[in-house]
Design an enzyme around this catalytic site. Structure first.
Site, PDB file in Angstrom:
ATOM      1  N   LYS A 131       0.752  -1.455   0.111  1.00  0.00           N
ATOM      2  CA  LYS A 131      -0.530  -0.079   0.062  1.00  0.00           C
ATOM      3  C   LYS A 131       0.997   1.533   0.345  1.00  0.00           C
ATOM      4  O   LYS A 131       2.397   1.560   0.265  1.00  0.00           O
ATOM      5  CB  LYS A 131      -0.973   0.061   1.366  1.00  0.00           C
ATOM      6  CG  LYS A 131      -0.767  -0.043   2.806  1.00  0.00           C
ATOM      7  CD  LYS A 131      -0.141   0.981   3.239  1.00  0.00           C
ATOM      8  CE  LYS A 131       1.435   1.845   3.432  1.00  0.00           C
ATOM      9  NZ  LYS A 131       1.466   2.370   4.959  1.00  0.00           N
ATOM     10  N   HIS A 134      -0.893  -4.944   6.352  1.00  0.00           N
ATOM     11  CA  HIS A 134      -0.605  -5.812   7.329  1.00  0.00           C
ATOM     12  C   HIS A 134      -1.569  -5.908   8.345  1.00  0.00           C
ATOM     13  O   HIS A 134      -1.454  -6.392   9.441  1.00  0.00           O
ATOM     14  CB  HIS A 134       1.078  -5.059   7.343  1.00  0.00           C
ATOM     15  CG  HIS A 134       1.634  -3.872   8.251  1.00  0.00           C
ATOM     16  ND1 HIS A 134       1.284  -3.314   7.901  1.00  0.00           N
ATOM     17  CD2 HIS A 134       1.409  -3.599   9.406  1.00  0.00           C
ATOM     18  CE1 HIS A 134       1.167  -2.185   9.442  1.00  0.00           C
ATOM     19  NE2 HIS A 134       1.470  -2.574  10.123  1.00  0.00           N
ATOM     20  N   LYS A 150      -2.277  -8.787  11.638  1.00  0.00           N
ATOM     21  CA  LYS A 150      -2.342  -8.140  12.997  1.00  0.00           C
ATOM     22  C   LYS A 150      -2.793  -9.367  13.734  1.00  0.00           C
ATOM     23  O   LYS A 150      -4.369  -9.468  13.497  1.00  0.00           O
ATOM     24  CB  LYS A 150      -2.257  -7.208  13.490  1.00  0.00           C
ATOM     25  CG  LYS A 150      -1.466  -5.907  13.373  1.00  0.00           C
ATOM     26  CD  LYS A 150      -2.013  -4.473  13.939  1.00  0.00           C
ATOM     27  CE  LYS A 150      -0.674  -3.582  13.282  1.00  0.00           C
ATOM     28  NZ  LYS A 150       1.122  -3.568  13.543  1.00  0.00           N
ATOM     29  N   GLU A 200       0.934   7.512  16.859  1.00  0.00           N
ATOM     30  CA  GLU A 200       2.674   6.656  16.398  1.00  0.00           C
ATOM     31  C   GLU A 200       3.410   7.293  17.191  1.00  0.00           C
ATOM     32  O   GLU A 200       3.009   8.972  17.748  1.00  0.00           O
ATOM     33  CB  GLU A 200       2.309   6.800  15.280  1.00  0.00           C
ATOM     34  CG  GLU A 200       2.054   5.517  15.045  1.00  0.00           C
ATOM     35  CD  GLU A 200       2.154   4.806  13.336  1.00  0.00           C
ATOM     36  OE1 GLU A 200       3.332   4.355  13.120  1.00  0.00           O
ATOM     37  OE2 GLU A 200       2.174   6.012  12.420  1.00  0.00           O
ATOM     38  N   ASP A 242      -1.359   7.357   4.029  1.00  0.00           N
ATOM     39  CA  ASP A 242      -0.108   5.765   4.550  1.00  0.00           C
ATOM     40  C   ASP A 242      -1.165   5.183   5.420  1.00  0.00           C
ATOM     41  O   ASP A 242      -0.979   4.090   5.542  1.00  0.00           O
ATOM     42  CB  ASP A 242       0.991   6.664   4.802  1.00  0.00           C
ATOM     43  CG  ASP A 242       2.230   6.018   5.649  1.00  0.00           C
ATOM     44  OD1 ASP A 242       2.441   4.994   4.913  1.00  0.00           O
ATOM     45  OD2 ASP A 242       2.353   6.202   6.549  1.00  0.00           O
ATOM     46  N   HIS A 252      -5.120   1.083   6.641  1.00  0.00           N
ATOM     47  CA  HIS A 252      -5.161   0.641   7.596  1.00  0.00           C
ATOM     48  C   HIS A 252      -6.491   0.831   8.528  1.00  0.00           C
ATOM     49  O   HIS A 252      -7.139  -0.219   8.806  1.00  0.00           O
ATOM     50  CB  HIS A 252      -4.273   0.635   8.360  1.00  0.00           C
ATOM     51  CG  HIS A 252      -2.442   0.246   8.082  1.00  0.00           C
ATOM     52  ND1 HIS A 252      -1.933  -0.910   7.439  1.00  0.00           N
ATOM     53  CD2 HIS A 252      -1.825   1.154   7.519  1.00  0.00           C
ATOM     54  CE1 HIS A 252      -1.391  -0.706   6.537  1.00  0.00           C
ATOM     55  NE2 HIS A 252      -0.868   0.456   7.085  1.00  0.00           N
ATOM     56  N   LYS A 280       2.418  10.746  13.246  1.00  0.00           N
ATOM     57  CA  LYS A 280       3.083  10.734  13.950  1.00  0.00           C
ATOM     58  C   LYS A 280       3.739  11.297  15.027  1.00  0.00           C
ATOM     59  O   LYS A 280       3.589  13.251  15.357  1.00  0.00           O
ATOM     60  CB  LYS A 280       4.182  11.010  12.605  1.00  0.00           C
ATOM     61  CG  LYS A 280       4.045  10.162  11.506  1.00  0.00           C
ATOM     62  CD  LYS A 280       4.194   8.327  11.586  1.00  0.00           C
ATOM     63  CE  LYS A 280       4.555   7.879  10.204  1.00  0.00           C
ATOM     64  NZ  LYS A 280       4.260   6.758  11.358  1.00  0.00           N
TER      65      LYS A 280
END
Ligand code: BG6
Length: 467
Positions: A143, A173, A177, A211, A230, A235, A321
């Site tokens: 992605k 991904h 998980k 994050e 992103d 996600h 971030k």
């Protein structure tokens, strides 16, 4: 179910994902008894030879492998690594792959892992076709898949000229998980919660993934991408689909993607008025970042799913971030009791509504918080919580890191945890109003929870984090 021996061709092998996840993941898989023989051919824009690549992998493992890979294990993995710079062209790639295949005997399959930005994906596909590396191969696409609806459609058309849909694995991904799959187990293996999994009982949902990580060495990628492309369009919205979908007819790829795609189709177009874009102070001074960059490093938004189950239940999403804490939670807030018989000041409601919280951390957790009586005289209430941690029930060795799990699934040809072109295209379509009309970025202090506007966005509710 056993898989055939594989040559894994890793495009973008020296990139951040290669270092952080893919090389350590491949080392782990290669040395485990989960896969038969594996050989790895790395390729990227960087000029290096086999030995240089082995040193690169050694460093990556030192820094990022969850388990040490030393001595004979390392020798064994290192012997399976080779490298061809992309500049060497399709013939050199083809011959490196043939060499690798010879080490593996007969019935060898190939897995091409495209860990490259969307813009570079087409060139790689073309190269694979020129190198005659299409038949007997599967291809994993990282992605973001495209950067908007038009580019995603174009990319899909282009790939379909070379690969058939069942050869293609679009990876997200987060779906690998353990905790994300636990949402399916939790919802569909139990009779307890499904009856209340709807607008009558659920007040709102938060998917909150702050994050602490900054840019690392990814400025070039990140400048073109930003937090929305992103993280959200991939996600967060993929996880949202697991929370919101109707029960699939079976736990198999087609049935699951049909239900997920229905969620995406009922998602209201994202309204820029309900979006907070943020950028941490100091971002524009980072190496590789333009001094007047408008890229968001933070995003919070409200979305709505216009169907019978979820009408009028807001879903709040947030990620960014350089934030105060690293967390990955999905929190389901239940409606308050219809009538309170507890005296004012007893504490009911003071700590927010009852919550069911999925923690998507590597050691995944599930908790349920609700009011109970505080011991002692009178009737004072406080929040209690019940917790369930998967690590307590699983052998640590059974827990596969998300990328390992998904690489293994791709080798086995299992599409269950991968995304589909239809799903991705409808997400880009729903995102169009925001992409066309993004609100100005607002500055936030590093190590904070984002710009002040996040409180207005969620009012009258409140963010559940920090706990
Ligand atoms: C990646 C993003 O897909 O996911 C990164 O590109 C992000 O920016 C990462 O840091 C988060 O993944 P995880 O598994 O560490 O939560």
């Amino acid at each position: 179910e056993p898989t055939a021996p594989h040559v894994v061709v890793l495009f973008g092998a020296t990139g951040d994902l290669g270092r952080r996840k893919l090389l350590p993941g491949l080392a782990h898989l290669t040395l485990s008894d989960l896969t038969p023989d594996v050989q790895v051919v790395g390729t990227s824009l960087e000029e290096m030879d086999d030995e240089g690549f082995r040193q690169f992998a050694r460093k990556a493992l030192d820094e990022f492998s969850t388990k040490p890979v030393e001595g004979a294990d390392w020798e064994e993995f290192a012997a399976r690594l080779r490298y061809v710079p992309q500049s060497a062209g399709p013939d050199a790639l083809a011959s490196a792959v043939r060499d690798a295949e010879e080490q593996l005997g007969t019935d060898v399959r190939r897995l091409h892992y495209l860990s490259v930005p969307p813009k570079a994906a087409r060139a790689v596909i073309k190269m694979l076709s020129e190198a005659d590396l299409v038949e007997g191969s599967r291809v994993v696409m990282e992605k973001p898949f495209g950067t908007d609806l038009a580019s995603a459609i174009e990319l899909n058309d282009e790939i379909h000229q070379t690969f058939t849909e069942d050869q293609i694995f679009r990876i997200d991904h987060f779906l690998g998980k353990e905790a994300a799959q636990n949402i399916l187990a939790f919802r569909f293996a139990n009779g307890l919660f499904e009856p209340i999994w709807n607008r009558t009982f659920i007040d709102h949902v938060q998917i909150d993934i702050p994050e602490t990580l900054g840019l690392d060495n990814r400025a070039e990628f990140y400048e073109q991408t930003g937090a929305f492309k992103d993280m959200v369009v991939t996600h967060l919205l993929q996880v949202l689909a697991f929370v919101a979908m109707e029960p699939p007819t079976a736990l198999e790829p087609r049935a699951i993607s049909e239900e997920k795609n229905k969620v995406f189709r009922s998602l209201q177009p994202i309204d820029p008025r309900h979006v907070v874009r943020g950028q941490y102070a100091g971002y524009r001074d980072e190496p590789g970042v333009s001094p007047d960059s408008d890229t968001e490093t933070f995003i919070a938004l409200k979305c709505e799913i216009d169907n019978w189950r979820w009408a009028d239940v807001p879903f709040y999403l947030r990620t960014g971030k350089r934030m105060a804490e690293g967390q990955r939670i999905i929190s389901i807030a239940f409606r308050e009791a219809p009538k309170s018989m507890f005296p004012a000041g007893s504490g009911v409601g003071s700590q927010g509504p009852d919550h069911l919280t999925f923690d998507l951390a590597d050691a995944s957790k599930l908790s349920l918080s609700f009011y109970g009586k505080r011991p002692g005289p009178g009737m004072r209430l406080e929040k209690l919580s019940m917790q369930f941690a998967t690590r307590e029930t699983a052998e640590a060795d059974d827990v596969l890191e998300a990328y390992q799990r998904l690489i293994l699934d791709a080798m086995r040809g299992d599409h269950t945890l991968f995304t589909t072109s239809e799903g991705i295209e409808s997400l880009w379509e729903r995102s169009a109003p925001l992409l066309e009309n993004p609100p100005m970025v607002k500055s936030y202090a590093p190590d904070s929870w984002g710009p002040n506007a996040i409180h207005q966005l969620i009012a009258p509710h409140a963010w559940r984090l920090p706990f």
